[in-house]
Design a protein around this motif. Sequence first.
Motif, PDB file in Angstrom:
ATOM      1  N   MET A   1       2.505  27.674   0.661  1.00 23.49           N
ATOM      2  CA  MET A   1       3.306  26.612   0.090  1.00 23.49           C
ATOM      3  C   MET A   1       4.805  26.827   0.315  1.00 23.49           C
ATOM      4  SD  MET A   1       2.816  23.797  -1.378  1.00 23.49           S
ATOM      5  CE  MET A   1       3.514  22.602  -2.423  1.00 23.49           C
ATOM      6  N   PRO A   2       5.351  28.036   0.135  1.00 26.59           N
ATOM      7  CA  PRO A   2       6.777  28.226   0.394  1.00 26.59           C
ATOM      8  C   PRO A   2       7.155  27.968   1.855  1.00 26.59           C
ATOM      9  CG  PRO A   2       5.936  30.051  -0.894  1.00 26.59           C
ATOM     10  CD  PRO A   2       4.766  29.235  -0.461  1.00 26.59           C
ATOM     11  N   VAL A   3       6.235  28.240   2.765  1.00 29.05           N
ATOM     12  CA  VAL A   3       6.521  27.985   4.187  1.00 29.05           C
ATOM     13  C   VAL A   3       6.664  26.492   4.428  1.00 29.05           C
ATOM     14  CG1 VAL A   3       5.592  28.205   6.510  1.00 29.05           C
ATOM     15  CG2 VAL A   3       5.353  30.090   4.907  1.00 29.05           C
ATOM     16  N   LEU A   4       5.833  25.695   3.798  1.00 25.54           N
ATOM     17  CA  LEU A   4       5.912  24.245   3.936  1.00 25.54           C
ATOM     18  C   LEU A   4       7.218  23.709   3.353  1.00 25.54           C
ATOM     19  CD1 LEU A   4       4.519  21.661   4.843  1.00 25.54           C
ATOM     20  CD2 LEU A   4       3.418  21.572   2.619  1.00 25.54           C
ATOM     21  N   ALA A   5       7.632  24.219   2.216  1.00 26.25           N
ATOM     22  CA  ALA A   5       8.887  23.797   1.600  1.00 26.25           C
ATOM     23  C   ALA A   5      10.077  24.189   2.468  1.00 26.25           C
ATOM     24  CB  ALA A   5       9.023  24.409   0.213  1.00 26.25           C
ATOM     25  N   LEU A   6      10.050  25.381   3.035  1.00 28.65           N
ATOM     26  CA  LEU A   6      11.126  25.827   3.922  1.00 28.65           C
ATOM     27  C   LEU A   6      11.174  24.973   5.180  1.00 28.65           C
ATOM     28  CD1 LEU A   6      13.329  27.919   4.532  1.00 28.65           C
ATOM     29  CD2 LEU A   6      11.559  29.287   5.645  1.00 28.65           C
ATOM     30  N   PHE A   7      10.020  24.680   5.746  1.00 26.42           N
ATOM     31  CA  PHE A   7       9.960  23.854   6.951  1.00 26.42           C
ATOM     32  C   PHE A   7      10.499  22.452   6.687  1.00 26.42           C
ATOM     33  CE2 PHE A   7       7.629  20.855   9.693  1.00 26.42           C
ATOM     34  CZ  PHE A   7       8.123  21.276  10.917  1.00 26.42           C
ATOM     35  N   SER A   8      10.120  21.856   5.563  1.00 27.82           N
ATOM     36  CA  SER A   8      10.601  20.510   5.250  1.00 27.82           C
ATOM     37  C   SER A   8      12.105  20.510   4.975  1.00 27.82           C
ATOM     38  CB  SER A   8       9.840  19.919   4.069  1.00 27.82           C
ATOM     39  OG  SER A   8      10.088  20.647   2.902  1.00 27.82           O
ATOM     40  N   ALA A   9      12.630  21.556   4.352  1.00 28.37           N
ATOM     41  CA  ALA A   9      14.074  21.639   4.113  1.00 28.37           C
ATOM     42  C   ALA A   9      14.835  21.756   5.427  1.00 28.37           C
ATOM     43  CB  ALA A   9      14.385  22.828   3.213  1.00 28.37           C
ATOM     44  N   VAL A  10      14.333  22.560   6.342  1.00 30.14           N
ATOM     45  CA  VAL A  10      14.971  22.695   7.654  1.00 30.14           C
ATOM     46  C   VAL A  10      14.915  21.376   8.405  1.00 30.14           C
ATOM     47  CG1 VAL A  10      14.730  23.814   9.912  1.00 30.14           C
ATOM     48  CG2 VAL A  10      14.620  25.178   7.837  1.00 30.14           C
ATOM     49  N   LEU A  11      13.811  20.674   8.317  1.00 30.90           N
ATOM     50  CA  LEU A  11      13.667  19.388   8.986  1.00 30.90           C
ATOM     51  C   LEU A  11      14.649  18.359   8.433  1.00 30.90           C
ATOM     52  CD1 LEU A  11      11.926  17.916  11.098  1.00 30.90           C
ATOM     53  CD2 LEU A  11      10.484  17.183   9.205  1.00 30.90           C
ATOM     54  N   VAL A  12      14.812  18.326   7.122  1.00 29.73           N
ATOM     55  CA  VAL A  12      15.737  17.374   6.500  1.00 29.73           C
ATOM     56  C   VAL A  12      17.178  17.683   6.895  1.00 29.73           C
ATOM     57  CG1 VAL A  12      16.710  16.679   4.282  1.00 29.73           C
ATOM     58  CG2 VAL A  12      14.249  16.755   4.580  1.00 29.73           C
ATOM     59  N   VAL A  13      17.567  18.937   6.863  1.00 37.38           N
ATOM     60  CA  VAL A  13      18.935  19.318   7.230  1.00 37.38           C
ATOM     61  C   VAL A  13      19.198  19.004   8.700  1.00 37.38           C
ATOM     62  CG1 VAL A  13      20.493  21.284   7.517  1.00 37.38           C
ATOM     63  CG2 VAL A  13      19.175  21.033   5.419  1.00 37.38           C
ATOM     64  N   THR A  14      18.233  19.260   9.548  1.00 35.07           N
ATOM     65  CA  THR A  14      18.387  18.950  10.972  1.00 35.07           C
ATOM     66  C   THR A  14      18.547  17.454  11.192  1.00 35.07           C
ATOM     67  OG1 THR A  14      17.041  20.877  11.524  1.00 35.07           O
ATOM     68  CG2 THR A  14      17.318  19.225  13.232  1.00 35.07           C
ATOM     69  N   PHE A  15      17.751  16.664  10.492  1.00 36.41           N
ATOM     70  CA  PHE A  15      17.851  15.211  10.621  1.00 36.41           C
ATOM     71  C   PHE A  15      19.204  14.707  10.134  1.00 36.41           C
ATOM     72  CE2 PHE A  15      17.101  10.882   8.982  1.00 36.41           C
ATOM     73  CZ  PHE A  15      16.766  10.275  10.182  1.00 36.41           C
ATOM     74  N   GLU A  16      19.703  15.253   9.026  1.00 31.14           N
ATOM     75  CA  GLU A  16      21.016  14.852   8.520  1.00 31.14           C
ATOM     76  C   GLU A  16      22.120  15.201   9.514  1.00 31.14           C
ATOM     77  OE1 GLU A  16      21.457  16.725   4.745  1.00 31.14           O
ATOM     78  OE2 GLU A  16      20.252  15.228   3.711  1.00 31.14           O
ATOM     79  N   GLN A  17      22.044  16.359  10.121  1.00 26.49           N
ATOM     80  CA  GLN A  17      23.050  16.752  11.107  1.00 26.49           C
ATOM     81  C   GLN A  17      22.984  15.857  12.337  1.00 26.49           C
ATOM     82  OE1 GLN A  17      25.532  19.011  10.874  1.00 26.49           O
ATOM     83  NE2 GLN A  17      24.926  19.180   8.743  1.00 26.49           N
ATOM     84  N   LEU A  18      21.791  15.472  12.749  1.00 28.58           N
ATOM     85  CA  LEU A  18      21.636  14.581  13.894  1.00 28.58           C
ATOM     86  C   LEU A  18      22.242  13.214  13.606  1.00 28.58           C
ATOM     87  CD1 LEU A  18      20.395  14.109  16.715  1.00 28.58           C
ATOM     88  CD2 LEU A  18      18.338  13.332  15.547  1.00 28.58           C
ATOM     89  N   VAL A  19      21.992  12.695  12.406  1.00 23.42           N
ATOM     90  CA  VAL A  19      22.565  11.397  12.029  1.00 23.42           C
ATOM     91  C   VAL A  19      24.079  11.488  11.982  1.00 23.42           C
ATOM     92  CG1 VAL A  19      22.787   9.753  10.119  1.00 23.42           C
ATOM     93  CG2 VAL A  19      20.534  10.529  10.833  1.00 23.42           C
ATOM     94  N   GLN A  20      24.610  12.558  11.406  1.00 19.41           N
ATOM     95  CA  GLN A  20      26.059  12.699  11.322  1.00 19.41           C
ATOM     96  C   GLN A  20      26.674  12.846  12.714  1.00 19.41           C
ATOM     97  OE1 GLN A  20      27.511  15.959   8.976  1.00 19.41           O
ATOM     98  NE2 GLN A  20      29.567  15.153   8.938  1.00 19.41           N
ATOM     99  N   TRP A  21      26.031  13.566  13.607  1.00 13.64           N
ATOM    100  CA  TRP A  21      26.559  13.751  14.951  1.00 13.64           C
ATOM    101  C   TRP A  21      26.532  12.441  15.717  1.00 13.64           C
ATOM    102  CZ3 TRP A  21      23.501  13.478  19.523  1.00 13.64           C
ATOM    103  CH2 TRP A  21      24.202  13.780  20.682  1.00 13.64           C
ATOM    104  N   ARG A  22      25.463  11.673  15.568  1.00 15.66           N
ATOM    105  CA  ARG A  22      25.301  10.444  16.344  1.00 15.66           C
ATOM    106  C   ARG A  22      26.099   9.281  15.762  1.00 15.66           C
ATOM    107  NH1 ARG A  22      24.819   7.325  20.301  1.00 15.66           N
ATOM    108  NH2 ARG A  22      22.998   6.028  20.561  1.00 15.66           N
TER     109      ARG A  22
END
Length: 62
Positions: A1-22
């Motif tokens: 379960m902690p691995v899934l939470a960590l993966f989803s947090a990394v995915l959300v942060v990456t998506f936010e950075q992509l939106v901000q960059w674009r």
Amino acid sequence: MPVLALFSAVLVVTFEQLVQWRYGAAGLLGLLLLTVGIKAKSPGVSSAGAVLLALLVTRPAL
């Protein structure tokens, strides 16, 4: 379960950075409004965020 939470947090942060960059600060603001509106169950706020993101995505290329 902690691995899934960590993966989803990394995915959300990456998506936010992509939106901000674009799309810059306006894209980040639209994403923030959309997220806050959904979590607060406020259709007005989430609609404003969705419209802002849609306008940024469909703007004509320079």
